[in-house]
Motif scaffolding. Structure first.
Motif, PDB file in Angstrom:
ATOM      1  N   UNK A  26      27.735  30.221  12.035  1.00 54.32           N
ATOM      2  CA  UNK A  26      28.762  29.341  11.478  1.00 54.32           C
ATOM      3  C   UNK A  26      28.986  29.680  10.005  1.00 54.32           C
ATOM      4  N   UNK A  27      27.911  29.933   9.264  1.00 57.28           N
ATOM      5  CA  UNK A  27      28.055  30.326   7.856  1.00 57.28           C
ATOM      6  C   UNK A  27      28.894  31.592   7.722  1.00 57.28           C
ATOM      7  N   UNK A  28      28.679  32.562   8.598  1.00 58.28           N
ATOM      8  CA  UNK A  28      29.429  33.824   8.551  1.00 58.28           C
ATOM      9  C   UNK A  28      30.895  33.603   8.924  1.00 58.28           C
ATOM     10  N   UNK A  29      31.130  33.068  10.115  1.00 55.93           N
ATOM     11  CA  UNK A  29      32.508  32.966  10.613  1.00 55.93           C
ATOM     12  C   UNK A  29      33.332  31.911   9.864  1.00 55.93           C
ATOM     13  N   UNK A  30      32.714  30.803   9.498  1.00 60.52           N
ATOM     14  CA  UNK A  30      33.449  29.746   8.789  1.00 60.52           C
ATOM     15  C   UNK A  30      33.316  29.896   7.276  1.00 60.52           C
ATOM     16  N   UNK A  31      32.093  30.000   6.804  1.00 59.85           N
ATOM     17  CA  UNK A  31      31.863  30.067   5.368  1.00 59.85           C
ATOM     18  C   UNK A  31      32.398  31.326   4.722  1.00 59.85           C
ATOM     19  N   UNK A  38      35.695  23.570  14.699  1.00 61.39           N
ATOM     20  CA  UNK A  38      36.471  22.592  15.453  1.00 61.39           C
ATOM     21  C   UNK A  38      35.574  21.571  16.146  1.00 61.39           C
ATOM     22  N   UNK A  39      34.437  22.035  16.657  1.00 62.16           N
ATOM     23  CA  UNK A  39      33.583  21.148  17.437  1.00 62.16           C
ATOM     24  C   UNK A  39      32.210  21.781  17.601  1.00 62.16           C
ATOM     25  N   UNK A  40      31.225  20.935  17.612  1.00 60.33           N
ATOM     26  CA  UNK A  40      29.874  21.355  17.989  1.00 60.33           C
ATOM     27  C   UNK A  40      29.601  20.814  19.383  1.00 60.33           C
ATOM     28  N   UNK A  41      28.882  21.578  20.141  1.00 55.32           N
ATOM     29  CA  UNK A  41      28.477  21.159  21.475  1.00 55.32           C
ATOM     30  C   UNK A  41      26.957  21.071  21.438  1.00 55.32           C
ATOM     31  N   UNK A  48      35.106  27.492  16.988  1.00 55.75           N
ATOM     32  CA  UNK A  48      35.793  27.692  15.713  1.00 55.75           C
ATOM     33  C   UNK A  48      37.185  28.260  15.957  1.00 55.75           C
ATOM     34  N   UNK A  49      38.069  28.044  14.969  1.00 54.50           N
ATOM     35  CA  UNK A  49      39.440  28.504  15.169  1.00 54.50           C
ATOM     36  C   UNK A  49      40.120  28.815  13.854  1.00 54.50           C
ATOM     37  N   UNK A  50      41.293  29.381  13.989  1.00 56.39           N
ATOM     38  CA  UNK A  50      42.227  29.570  12.883  1.00 56.39           C
ATOM     39  C   UNK A  50      43.421  28.671  13.160  1.00 56.39           C
ATOM     40  N   UNK A  51      43.820  27.895  12.174  1.00 55.88           N
ATOM     41  CA  UNK A  51      45.035  27.101  12.297  1.00 55.88           C
ATOM     42  C   UNK A  51      44.965  25.888  13.198  1.00 55.88           C
ATOM     43  N   UNK A  52      43.783  25.390  13.496  1.00 60.93           N
ATOM     44  CA  UNK A  52      43.676  24.160  14.267  1.00 60.93           C
ATOM     45  C   UNK A  52      43.699  24.310  15.776  1.00 60.93           C
ATOM     46  N   UNK A  53      43.824  25.528  16.287  1.00 63.48           N
ATOM     47  CA  UNK A  53      43.750  25.770  17.730  1.00 63.48           C
ATOM     48  C   UNK A  53      42.398  25.269  18.223  1.00 63.48           C
ATOM     49  N   UNK A  54      42.280  24.854  19.479  1.00 62.05           N
ATOM     50  CA  UNK A  54      41.019  24.244  19.921  1.00 62.05           C
ATOM     51  C   UNK A  54      39.831  25.179  19.739  1.00 62.05           C
ATOM     52  N   UNK A  55      39.973  26.458  20.018  1.00 61.03           N
ATOM     53  CA  UNK A  55      38.983  27.444  19.572  1.00 61.03           C
ATOM     54  C   UNK A  55      39.437  28.860  19.914  1.00 61.03           C
ATOM     55  N   UNK A  56      39.171  29.729  18.987  1.00 60.00           N
ATOM     56  CA  UNK A  56      39.368  31.158  19.206  1.00 60.00           C
ATOM     57  C   UNK A  56      38.029  31.816  19.538  1.00 60.00           C
ATOM     58  N   UNK A  57      36.977  31.318  18.888  1.00 62.15           N
ATOM     59  CA  UNK A  57      35.650  31.901  19.085  1.00 62.15           C
ATOM     60  C   UNK A  57      34.675  30.789  19.429  1.00 62.15           C
ATOM     61  N   UNK A  58      33.943  30.998  20.501  1.00 62.40           N
ATOM     62  CA  UNK A  58      32.823  30.130  20.849  1.00 62.40           C
ATOM     63  C   UNK A  58      31.551  30.835  20.441  1.00 62.40           C
ATOM     64  N   UNK A  59      30.638  30.104  19.850  1.00 59.59           N
ATOM     65  CA  UNK A  59      29.329  30.632  19.454  1.00 59.59           C
ATOM     66  C   UNK A  59      28.284  29.817  20.206  1.00 59.59           C
ATOM     67  N   UNK A  60      27.344  30.481  20.857  1.00 55.47           N
ATOM     68  CA  UNK A  60      26.302  29.705  21.526  1.00 55.47           C
ATOM     69  C   UNK A  60      24.970  30.435  21.518  1.00 55.47           C
TER      70      UNK A  60
END
Length: 126
Positions: A26-31, A38-41, A48-60
């Motif tokens: 999250x620090x890399x992709x967002x920071x 956008x949301x934590x599960x 995470x996303x660009x421009x408010x889209x529900x998500x472009x990248x899921x990290x798990x």
């Protein structure tokens, strides 16, 4: 195989990455790169996303928590391409990476686009 061709208007919507440390990713992709969380599960996934889209990248970390990076010579994702809207955006990101001393693995002018190449903290190509 038959001669079916996927339609030319097809696009790829999401990338889900197995990561070893969710907070570090999250620090890399967002920071660093500027995506929006956008949301934590739970404690093991984020979207995470660009421009408010529900998500472009899921990290798990569902199958990969605290694991070492995948070997370079094994099958898997080579890189994820993030297409920025303008050359100025690419220049801004280049400066941001340089200001944070984040190493590039390459750069290229493909004639129709220019690219920066780097690895995320789990050595996934970006």
């Amino acid at each position: 195989m038959d001669s079916y061709k996927i339609p030319s208007g097809t696009s790829i919507g999401h990338v889900h990455l197995k990561v070893s440390d969710l907070e570090r990713s999250i620090d890399f992709y967002c920071g660093l790169l500027g995506f929006e969380l956008m949301m934590r599960y739970g404690k093991d996934a984020a979207f995470i996303s660009a421009g408010g889209y529900h998500h472009h990248i899921g990290l798990n970390t569902w199958q990969s928590k605290n694991s070492p990076p995948a070997p370079r010579n094994s099958p898997g994702l080579f890189h994820t391409a993030i297409l920025l809207p303008t050359r100025k955006d690419l220049a801004f990101l280049f400066k941001r990476l340089a200001d944070h001393s984040y190493p590039l693995t390459g750069a290229a002018d493909h004639g129709v686009s220019e690219a920066l190449y780097l690895d995320d903290p789990d050595e996934n190509g970006v």
